[in-house]
Design an enzyme around this catalytic site. Sequence first.
Site, PDB file in Angstrom:
ATOM      1  CG  ASP A  12       7.728  -2.376  -1.537  1.00  0.00           C
ATOM      2  OD1 ASP A  12       7.497  -2.160  -2.644  1.00  0.00           O
ATOM      3  OD2 ASP A  12       7.473  -3.423  -0.964  1.00  0.00           O
ATOM      4  CG  HIS A  40       8.652   2.844  -8.593  1.00  0.00           C
ATOM      5  ND1 HIS A  40       9.447   2.806  -7.210  1.00  0.00           N
ATOM      6  CD2 HIS A  40       9.401   2.917  -9.277  1.00  0.00           C
ATOM      7  CE1 HIS A  40      10.742   2.563  -7.488  1.00  0.00           C
ATOM      8  NE2 HIS A  40      10.871   2.750  -8.876  1.00  0.00           N
TER       9      HIS A  40
HETATM   10  P1  GDP Z   1       8.431   2.156  -3.763  1.00  0.00           P
HETATM   11  O1  GDP Z   1       8.870   1.027  -4.550  1.00  0.00           O
HETATM   12  O2  GDP Z   1       9.948   2.424  -2.980  1.00  0.00           O
HETATM   13  O3  GDP Z   1       8.052   3.294  -4.787  1.00  0.00           O
HETATM   14  O4  GDP Z   1       7.430   2.199  -2.973  1.00  0.00           O
HETATM   15  P2  GDP Z   1       5.788   1.762  -3.285  1.00  0.00           P
HETATM   16  O5  GDP Z   1       5.247   2.600  -4.305  1.00  0.00           O
HETATM   17  O6  GDP Z   1       5.558   0.139  -3.736  1.00  0.00           O
HETATM   18  O7  GDP Z   1       5.243   1.892  -2.012  1.00  0.00           O
HETATM   19  C1  GDP Z   1       4.855   3.149  -1.333  1.00  0.00           C
HETATM   20  C2  GDP Z   1       3.514   3.233  -1.142  1.00  0.00           C
HETATM   21  O8  GDP Z   1       3.305   4.268  -0.284  1.00  0.00           O
HETATM   22  C3  GDP Z   1       2.670   3.605  -2.526  1.00  0.00           C
HETATM   23  O9  GDP Z   1       1.478   3.045  -2.286  1.00  0.00           O
HETATM   24  C4  GDP Z   1       2.506   4.992  -2.209  1.00  0.00           C
HETATM   25  O10 GDP Z   1       1.466   5.716  -3.068  1.00  0.00           O
HETATM   26  C5  GDP Z   1       2.569   5.098  -0.756  1.00  0.00           C
HETATM   27  N1  GDP Z   1       3.061   6.581  -0.253  1.00  0.00           N
HETATM   28  C6  GDP Z   1       4.467   7.091  -0.788  1.00  0.00           C
HETATM   29  N2  GDP Z   1       4.603   7.980   0.306  1.00  0.00           N
HETATM   30  C7  GDP Z   1       3.666   8.223   1.224  1.00  0.00           C
HETATM   31  C8  GDP Z   1       3.223   8.941   2.174  1.00  0.00           C
HETATM   32  O11 GDP Z   1       4.133   9.826   2.637  1.00  0.00           O
HETATM   33  N3  GDP Z   1       2.117   8.854   2.679  1.00  0.00           N
HETATM   34  C9  GDP Z   1       1.341   7.701   2.699  1.00  0.00           C
HETATM   35  N4  GDP Z   1       0.266   7.517   3.111  1.00  0.00           N
HETATM   36  N5  GDP Z   1       1.717   6.715   1.490  1.00  0.00           N
HETATM   37  C10 GDP Z   1       2.549   7.175   0.805  1.00  0.00           C
END
Ligand code: GDP
Length: 426
Positions: A12, A40
């Site tokens: 995440d 994701h």
């Molecule tokens: P992954 O499994 O590594 O892809 O991560 P996730 O998608 O589960 O979690 C990342 C969350 O943070 C998601 O809801 C994204 O939309 C959000 N996200 C990613 N980058 C940023 C950022 O720079 N700022 C904010 N506020 N949210 C972000």
Amino acid sequence: MIKAVVGANWGDEGKGKITDMLARKADIIVRFQGGANAGHTIVNNYGKFALHTLPSGVFYNHTTSVIGNGVALNIPVLKKEVDDITSKGVPMPKILISDRAQMVMPYHILFDQYEEERLAGRSFGSTKSGIAPFYSDKYAKIGFQVNELFQKETLKEKLKNVCEVKNVLLEHLYHKPLLDPQALFEELMEWKEMVAPFVCDVSAYLWKALKEGKEILLEGQLGSMKDPDHGIYPMVTSSSTLAGYGAVGAGVPPYEIRQIITVTKAYSSAVGAGAFVSEIFGDEAEELRRRGGDGGEYGATTGRPRRVGWYDCVASHYGCRLQGTTDVAFTVLDVLGYLDEIPVCVAYDIDGKITTDFPTTGLLEKAKPVYEKLPGWKCEIRGIKKYEDLPENCRKYIEFIEERIGFPITMISNGPGRDDIIYREK
Ligand code: GDP
């Protein structure tokens, strides 16, 4: 050339967003490990999507999305994801599935549930997607590769044998209904119809693509802490989360992986059980959880509230090192704008000994965080495009962490969208 996008921590970290962003210039996006047990979240012009099996490149017309041999392929979930995105207006993506990828069988999901029930309070916090039983069977050599769907007679025979073994456990250990090989066979024939148009020799395809100078992105799931060898065993996942495994799980030469972009979030979060040294609790945690990510820190697959904590330089240095990091992408920094001061875990105190080396699990359980507090920047940083335009305290926070983890932060994500990114020279 190949670039890998992987996680430094517990998952995440925002890999989906970084992959989606880098996919703009890539030709091929490959999933090389894991299954539908994590997800994701991607925000783009079509809306907000939680992908579990499809690579993050599916939203572009110019990319090919590949499910590598290292993936735990859940065919009904894949079908549902394809139907879901196409019903929301996304054009049908070009998908290729490795003929050597193994399938998550219906009974893997059942065994995952039954085992969690049996363990009750001692469980590993499984997402019950069948991943652990799947990989156990893969290495016990009783798994099923996609190509076996196309060899009806041998498939039938093998199903009979495997069911015989499984049924002993179902009857005597779990006291649950038995498997019927014929019913399973019929289900698998439906699966065959679903995947037939996409199945191919993925490693041969990627080899050719490399020769033609195509750019390939390997998309990792979860992060270093969840790696079965180098992570917080046994609270780990069942396939390697490291970029190095990309060579195996996609079937590409290791020396072709030239850039390893390790994603780490500006604070920590984790789902499931296991040691989490810089975890915070109570109101402080609730506030970070609510403001975190994009709409709160709740699991993309399970909806479970994530555990949250301050940034952990010890875990992240280790996590980046194991990945073989060339670039760090530092994400979700915008969320921290509300804090007056921000604690950063710079070392662990284990039985009175201060260390910056990440220990094995038994010692990790005893580790207490050593914090340094940095001043907050108290403003909104979304929309900023240039590093120099970030508030001074925000830059200091980034540079402090960069020095402690020992790898260059070359990308800073200050919002969930594709364009919320600040590039920085090494
Ligand atoms: P992954 O499994 O590594 O892809 O991560 P996730 O998608 O589960 O979690 C990342 C969350 O943070 C998601 O809801 C994204 O939309 C959000 N996200 C990613 N980058 C940023 C950022 O720079 N700022 C904010 N506020 N949210 C972000």
